[in-house]
Design a protein around this motif. Structure first.
Motif, PDB file in Angstrom:
ATOM      1  N   SER A  20      93.002  70.454  30.746  1.00  0.00           N
ATOM      2  CA  SER A  20      93.040  70.364  29.287  1.00  0.00           C
ATOM      3  C   SER A  20      91.712  70.826  28.747  1.00  0.00           C
ATOM      4  CB  SER A  20      93.309  68.923  28.854  1.00  0.00           C
ATOM      5  OG  SER A  20      93.062  68.773  27.488  1.00  0.00           O
ATOM      6  N   LEU A  21      91.753  71.478  27.615  1.00  0.00           N
ATOM      7  CA  LEU A  21      90.515  71.889  26.953  1.00  0.00           C
ATOM      8  C   LEU A  21      90.071  70.861  25.932  1.00  0.00           C
ATOM      9  CD1 LEU A  21      91.183  75.701  26.488  1.00  0.00           C
ATOM     10  CD2 LEU A  21      89.724  74.596  28.175  1.00  0.00           C
ATOM     11  N   ALA A  22      90.719  69.714  25.939  1.00  0.00           N
ATOM     12  CA  ALA A  22      90.342  68.661  25.001  1.00  0.00           C
ATOM     13  C   ALA A  22      88.979  68.106  25.369  1.00  0.00           C
ATOM     14  CB  ALA A  22      91.387  67.549  25.029  1.00  0.00           C
ATOM     15  N   VAL A  23      88.364  67.465  24.406  1.00  0.00           N
ATOM     16  CA  VAL A  23      87.073  66.847  24.652  1.00  0.00           C
ATOM     17  C   VAL A  23      87.284  65.494  25.311  1.00  0.00           C
ATOM     18  CG1 VAL A  23      85.005  65.913  23.562  1.00  0.00           C
ATOM     19  CG2 VAL A  23      86.003  68.043  22.729  1.00  0.00           C
ATOM     20  N   ALA A  24      86.575  65.266  26.401  1.00  0.00           N
ATOM     21  CA  ALA A  24      86.665  63.979  27.089  1.00  0.00           C
ATOM     22  C   ALA A  24      85.980  62.901  26.272  1.00  0.00           C
ATOM     23  CB  ALA A  24      86.006  64.085  28.464  1.00  0.00           C
ATOM     24  N   ASP A  25      86.335  61.657  26.581  1.00  0.00           N
ATOM     25  CA  ASP A  25      85.677  60.544  25.902  1.00  0.00           C
ATOM     26  C   ASP A  25      84.184  60.535  26.180  1.00  0.00           C
ATOM     27  OD1 ASP A  25      88.117  59.802  25.011  1.00  0.00           O
ATOM     28  OD2 ASP A  25      88.356  58.105  26.367  1.00  0.00           O
ATOM     29  N   ASP A  26      83.788  61.078  27.338  1.00  0.00           N
ATOM     30  CA  ASP A  26      82.383  61.022  27.724  1.00  0.00           C
ATOM     31  C   ASP A  26      81.831  62.398  28.072  1.00  0.00           C
ATOM     32  OD1 ASP A  26      83.920  61.384  29.913  1.00  0.00           O
ATOM     33  OD2 ASP A  26      83.131  59.694  31.062  1.00  0.00           O
ATOM     34  N   ALA A 147      80.054  49.725  39.187  1.00  0.00           N
ATOM     35  CA  ALA A 147      80.736  49.120  38.043  1.00  0.00           C
ATOM     36  C   ALA A 147      82.171  48.725  38.398  1.00  0.00           C
ATOM     37  CB  ALA A 147      80.742  50.092  36.861  1.00  0.00           C
ATOM     38  N   PRO A 148      82.379  47.486  38.816  1.00  0.00           N
ATOM     39  CA  PRO A 148      83.739  47.002  39.082  1.00  0.00           C
ATOM     40  C   PRO A 148      84.447  46.602  37.794  1.00  0.00           C
ATOM     41  CG  PRO A 148      82.162  45.264  39.484  1.00  0.00           C
ATOM     42  CD  PRO A 148      81.355  46.491  39.117  1.00  0.00           C
ATOM     43  N   HIS A 149      85.758  46.332  37.941  1.00  0.00           N
ATOM     44  CA  HIS A 149      86.581  45.788  36.854  1.00  0.00           C
ATOM     45  C   HIS A 149      86.608  46.711  35.632  1.00  0.00           C
ATOM     46  CE1 HIS A 149      87.006  42.160  39.183  1.00  0.00           C
ATOM     47  NE2 HIS A 149      85.699  41.916  39.152  1.00  0.00           N
ATOM     48  N   ARG A 150      86.591  48.004  35.858  1.00  0.00           N
ATOM     49  CA  ARG A 150      86.765  48.951  34.756  1.00  0.00           C
ATOM     50  C   ARG A 150      88.230  49.362  34.689  1.00  0.00           C
ATOM     51  NH1 ARG A 150      82.355  47.159  34.101  1.00  0.00           N
ATOM     52  NH2 ARG A 150      80.469  48.285  33.493  1.00  0.00           N
ATOM     53  N   ALA A 151      88.757  49.494  33.490  1.00  0.00           N
ATOM     54  CA  ALA A 151      90.152  49.869  33.316  1.00  0.00           C
ATOM     55  C   ALA A 151      90.364  51.316  33.749  1.00  0.00           C
ATOM     56  CB  ALA A 151      90.567  49.695  31.860  1.00  0.00           C
ATOM     57  N   THR A 152      91.347  51.542  34.574  1.00  0.00           N
ATOM     58  CA  THR A 152      91.643  52.893  35.051  1.00  0.00           C
ATOM     59  C   THR A 152      92.000  53.799  33.885  1.00  0.00           C
ATOM     60  OG1 THR A 152      92.433  52.097  37.203  1.00  0.00           O
ATOM     61  CG2 THR A 152      93.190  54.280  36.490  1.00  0.00           C
ATOM     62  N   GLY A 153      91.325  54.945  33.804  1.00  0.00           N
ATOM     63  CA  GLY A 153      91.640  55.930  32.785  1.00  0.00           C
ATOM     64  C   GLY A 153      91.078  55.624  31.415  1.00  0.00           C
ATOM     65  N   ALA A 154      90.225  54.606  31.318  1.00  0.00           N
ATOM     66  CA  ALA A 154      89.632  54.289  30.013  1.00  0.00           C
ATOM     67  C   ALA A 154      88.797  55.455  29.514  1.00  0.00           C
ATOM     68  CB  ALA A 154      88.778  53.025  30.112  1.00  0.00           C
ATOM     69  N   THR A 155      88.150  56.156  30.420  1.00  0.00           N
ATOM     70  CA  THR A 155      87.401  57.370  30.098  1.00  0.00           C
ATOM     71  C   THR A 155      87.614  58.369  31.220  1.00  0.00           C
ATOM     72  OG1 THR A 155      85.361  56.722  31.253  1.00  0.00           O
ATOM     73  CG2 THR A 155      85.589  56.007  28.962  1.00  0.00           C
ATOM     74  N   PRO A 176      91.409  59.570  35.367  1.00  0.00           N
ATOM     75  CA  PRO A 176      92.243  58.960  36.398  1.00  0.00           C
ATOM     76  C   PRO A 176      93.487  58.317  35.782  1.00  0.00           C
ATOM     77  CG  PRO A 176      89.969  58.144  36.493  1.00  0.00           C
ATOM     78  CD  PRO A 176      90.143  58.854  35.197  1.00  0.00           C
ATOM     79  N   THR A 177      94.498  58.144  36.617  1.00  0.00           N
ATOM     80  CA  THR A 177      95.686  57.395  36.231  1.00  0.00           C
ATOM     81  C   THR A 177      95.953  56.350  37.310  1.00  0.00           C
ATOM     82  OG1 THR A 177      97.154  58.998  37.303  1.00  0.00           O
ATOM     83  CG2 THR A 177      96.707  59.321  34.959  1.00  0.00           C
ATOM     84  N   ALA A 178      96.727  55.348  36.974  1.00  0.00           N
ATOM     85  CA  ALA A 178      97.028  54.289  37.923  1.00  0.00           C
ATOM     86  C   ALA A 178      98.090  54.756  38.918  1.00  0.00           C
ATOM     87  CB  ALA A 178      97.499  53.050  37.189  1.00  0.00           C
ATOM     88  N   HIS A 179      97.811  54.596  40.197  1.00  0.00           N
ATOM     89  CA  HIS A 179      98.831  54.775  41.236  1.00  0.00           C
ATOM     90  C   HIS A 179      99.604  53.475  41.389  1.00  0.00           C
ATOM     91  CE1 HIS A 179     100.748  56.127  44.898  1.00  0.00           C
ATOM     92  NE2 HIS A 179     100.240  55.102  45.578  1.00  0.00           N
ATOM     93  N   ASN A 202      81.590  57.711  35.435  1.00  0.00           N
ATOM     94  CA  ASN A 202      81.957  57.875  34.030  1.00  0.00           C
ATOM     95  C   ASN A 202      80.752  58.340  33.212  1.00  0.00           C
ATOM     96  OD1 ASN A 202      80.382  55.597  33.435  1.00  0.00           O
ATOM     97  ND2 ASN A 202      82.133  54.215  33.234  1.00  0.00           N
ATOM     98  N   GLY A 203      80.955  58.496  31.925  1.00  0.00           N
ATOM     99  CA  GLY A 203      79.908  59.037  31.069  1.00  0.00           C
ATOM    100  C   GLY A 203      78.719  58.122  30.861  1.00  0.00           C
ATOM    101  N   ASP A 204      78.849  56.869  31.283  1.00  0.00           N
ATOM    102  CA  ASP A 204      77.736  55.924  31.195  1.00  0.00           C
ATOM    103  C   ASP A 204      76.938  55.857  32.491  1.00  0.00           C
ATOM    104  OD1 ASP A 204      78.317  55.134  28.544  1.00  0.00           O
ATOM    105  OD2 ASP A 204      79.875  53.760  29.265  1.00  0.00           O
ATOM    106  N   GLY A 205      77.226  56.771  33.415  1.00  0.00           N
ATOM    107  CA  GLY A 205      76.516  56.765  34.689  1.00  0.00           C
ATOM    108  C   GLY A 205      76.932  55.625  35.598  1.00  0.00           C
ATOM    109  N   GLU A 206      78.176  55.175  35.477  1.00  0.00           N
ATOM    110  CA  GLU A 206      78.709  54.083  36.283  1.00  0.00           C
ATOM    111  C   GLU A 206      79.675  54.621  37.331  1.00  0.00           C
ATOM    112  OE1 GLU A 206      78.784  50.509  32.968  1.00  0.00           O
ATOM    113  OE2 GLU A 206      80.543  51.808  33.168  1.00  0.00           O
ATOM    114  N   VAL A 207      79.526  54.169  38.569  1.00  0.00           N
ATOM    115  CA  VAL A 207      80.474  54.519  39.621  1.00  0.00           C
ATOM    116  C   VAL A 207      81.655  53.561  39.528  1.00  0.00           C
ATOM    117  CG1 VAL A 207      80.856  54.778  42.104  1.00  0.00           C
ATOM    118  CG2 VAL A 207      78.643  55.365  41.124  1.00  0.00           C
ATOM    119  N   VAL A 208      82.828  54.093  39.177  1.00  0.00           N
ATOM    120  CA  VAL A 208      84.019  53.269  38.994  1.00  0.00           C
ATOM    121  C   VAL A 208      85.050  53.513  40.089  1.00  0.00           C
ATOM    122  CG1 VAL A 208      83.662  53.124  36.504  1.00  0.00           C
ATOM    123  CG2 VAL A 208      85.079  54.974  37.440  1.00  0.00           C
ATOM    124  N   GLY A 209      84.697  54.352  41.059  1.00  0.00           N
ATOM    125  CA  GLY A 209      85.583  54.615  42.191  1.00  0.00           C
ATOM    126  C   GLY A 209      84.873  55.466  43.218  1.00  0.00           C
TER     127      GLY A 209
END
Length: 243
Positions: A20-26, A147-155, A176-179, A202-209
């Motif tokens: 997608s050429l859309a702008v990401a949240d981050d 960074a644990p407990h982040r919602a999948t696909g929030a950004t 990401p999407t939920a499997h 993510n855009g905050d410099g957090e490892v979420v996976g």
């Protein structure tokens, strides 16, 4: 990570159907496009694992995360199964180690992975690396927040890792999407063997996976998986950071 490419050759920079050429949240798109990762402060925190030293073949990816000891690398648990003298090379590029070669002193995997269980929901691990002159690897390259407990696909997240066939890391941004409730997935082409353990940042410099989990990261090069970091990952991080 066992990978079977859906195409005879993977063409990097090819836009997949999820792009997608859309702008990401981050950050800006396009989404789902894989390219060589430029040398930067962010990619210096990502490195390759070798057995013995640079003369061998790199086989997995890891990244530096912030810790009290300033010496922790997060990766996939299946990356640390083989034993031997492991080293971590942050910012590895073109056969060179611009930030040094760091010996793995101790590996941390959860009970859900250890003891032969190898549960896919436990496919995350930490490696503590040696200090040099009183300095840790985090003092050299910085570290991302675990960074644990982040919602999948929030950004959107950016995945960066080292295919075995290349001495240059590749990178891709997508949402990401939920499997399922414990596993997340991302559509990014070209993440072949060697990219297990690649951080999802993510855009905050957090490892979420980290690339791993279901099918040890995925059965094809184009769809990758990660454990959703929950309480088990939190306990493991604290155990590694507490020594």
């Amino acid at each position: 990570m066992s990978r079977i490419s859906l195409l005879g050759a993977v063409v990097l920079l090819a836009v997949t159907s999820s792009s997608s050429l859309a702008v990401a949240d981050d950050g800006p798109g396009p989404f789902g496009v894989t390219a060589d990762a430029p040398a930067s402060a962010a990619t210096a925190r990502v490195g390759a694992f070798f057995r013995g030293g640079l003369d061998g073949e790199h086989f997995c990816t890891g990244s530096v995360v912030r810790s009290e000891g300033r010496d922790l690398v997060v990766t996939a648990a299946h990356c640390l199964d083989g034993g031997g003298d492991l080293v971590f090379v942050p910012g590895y590029r073109g056969g060179k180690a611009p930030y040094g070669v760091w010996k793995v002193e101790k590996s941390y995997v959860s009970d859900g992975w250890d003891g032969g269980e190898r549960g896919e929901d436990s496919d995350v691990a930490f490696a503590r690396v040696e200090r040099k002159g009183g300095r840790g690897v985090q003092d050299m390259v910085g570290g991302n927040v675990f960074a644990p407990h982040r919602a999948t696909g929030a950004t959107a997240v950016t995945v960066t890792g080292y295919p075995k066939s290349s001495s240059t890391p590749i990178t891709c941004t997508n949402k990401p999407t939920a499997h399922n409730s414990t596993q997340q997935r991302i559509a990014c082409p070209g993440f072949s063997g060697g990219t297990s353990g690649s951080p999802w940042v993510n855009g905050d410099g957090e490892v979420v996976g980290v690339l791993g989990g279901h099918e040890e990261g995925g059965a094809t090069d184009d769809i990758s998986f990660s454990v959703v970091f929950g309480d088990e990952a939190v306990r493991l991080y604290h155990a590694a950071d507490g020594e």
